[in-house]
Design a protein around this motif. Structure first.
Motif, PDB file in Angstrom:
ATOM      1  N   ASN A  23       0.823  -1.212   0.000  1.00 51.54           N
ATOM      2  CA  ASN A  23       0.000   0.000   0.000  1.00 51.54           C
ATOM      3  C   ASN A  23       0.857   1.262   0.000  1.00 51.54           C
ATOM      4  O   ASN A  23       0.369   2.340  -0.308  1.00 51.54           O
ATOM      5  N   ASN A  24       2.138   1.137   0.367  1.00 51.72           N
ATOM      6  CA  ASN A  24       3.053   2.280   0.410  1.00 51.72           C
ATOM      7  C   ASN A  24       3.990   2.339  -0.785  1.00 51.72           C
ATOM      8  O   ASN A  24       4.820   3.230  -0.861  1.00 51.72           O
ATOM      9  N   GLY A  25       3.911   1.362  -1.670  1.00 53.48           N
ATOM     10  CA  GLY A  25       4.770   1.329  -2.848  1.00 53.48           C
ATOM     11  C   GLY A  25       5.008  -0.097  -3.278  1.00 53.48           C
ATOM     12  O   GLY A  25       4.585  -1.045  -2.614  1.00 53.48           O
ATOM     13  N   PRO A  26       5.669  -0.289  -4.394  1.00 45.11           N
ATOM     14  CA  PRO A  26       5.888  -1.642  -4.904  1.00 45.11           C
ATOM     15  C   PRO A  26       6.747  -2.478  -3.971  1.00 45.11           C
ATOM     16  O   PRO A  26       7.632  -1.968  -3.290  1.00 45.11           O
ATOM     17  N   VAL A  27       6.460  -3.775  -3.955  1.00 48.80           N
ATOM     18  CA  VAL A  27       7.244  -4.726  -3.172  1.00 48.80           C
ATOM     19  C   VAL A  27       7.887  -5.698  -4.155  1.00 48.80           C
ATOM     20  O   VAL A  27       7.193  -6.395  -4.897  1.00 48.80           O
ATOM     21  N   PHE A  28       9.221  -5.716  -4.169  1.00 47.27           N
ATOM     22  CA  PHE A  28       9.955  -6.659  -5.007  1.00 47.27           C
ATOM     23  C   PHE A  28      10.160  -7.936  -4.220  1.00 47.27           C
ATOM     24  O   PHE A  28      10.644  -7.907  -3.090  1.00 47.27           O
ATOM     25  N   ILE A  29       9.792  -9.060  -4.818  1.00 46.28           N
ATOM     26  CA  ILE A  29       9.954 -10.367  -4.186  1.00 46.28           C
ATOM     27  C   ILE A  29      11.069 -11.084  -4.923  1.00 46.28           C
ATOM     28  O   ILE A  29      11.028 -11.219  -6.148  1.00 46.28           O
ATOM     29  N   THR A  30      12.071 -11.512  -4.168  1.00 46.13           N
ATOM     30  CA  THR A  30      13.252 -12.104  -4.788  1.00 46.13           C
ATOM     31  C   THR A  30      13.266 -13.622  -4.634  1.00 46.13           C
ATOM     32  O   THR A  30      12.727 -14.175  -3.691  1.00 46.13           O
ATOM     33  N   ASP A  31      13.862 -14.272  -5.610  1.00 40.46           N
ATOM     34  CA  ASP A  31      14.177 -15.707  -5.563  1.00 40.46           C
ATOM     35  C   ASP A  31      15.684 -15.818  -5.664  1.00 40.46           C
ATOM     36  O   ASP A  31      16.269 -15.357  -6.655  1.00 40.46           O
ATOM     37  N   ARG A  32      16.292 -16.366  -4.632  1.00 35.99           N
ATOM     38  CA  ARG A  32      17.754 -16.521  -4.591  1.00 35.99           C
ATOM     39  C   ARG A  32      18.477 -15.202  -4.844  1.00 35.99           C
ATOM     40  O   ARG A  32      19.459 -15.131  -5.579  1.00 35.99           O
TER      41      ARG A  32
END
Length: 84
Positions: A23-32
């Motif tokens: 809700n406060n901005g994009p969330v980057f989800i990482t793999d390895r």
């Protein structure tokens, strides 16, 4: 607007916290350690897409909507195979 980065493991373990962060901005989800996905609020998504729903969005709705889709007919004529 802040950008948050979380690992896949953190996302799985703290999904509600990650959704709040979106809700406060994009969330980057990482793999390895490498960015693999981005989680956005619906508001941010609609800004990026120009506020238009895609066909997938319309089909995913539980309630009927005003969306007309006519399947065009195909005029295909089949011929028997020549096996000589």
């Amino acid at each position: 607007m802040g950008i948050t980065t979380v690992s896949s493991r953190e996302f799985n373990q703290h999904a509600s916290d990650v959704k709040k962060a979106a809700n406060n901005g994009p969330v980057f989800i990482t793999d390895r350690g490498r960015p693999a996905h981005v989680l956005l609020s619906m508001e941010e998504y609609l800004k990026l897409t120009g506020g238009q729903e895609s066909l997938a969005d319309v089909l995913a709705q539980q309630e009927p909507s005003d969306f007309d889709f006519d399947i065009p007919s195909l005029n295909i004529r089949f011929r028997p195979a020549d096996l000589s």
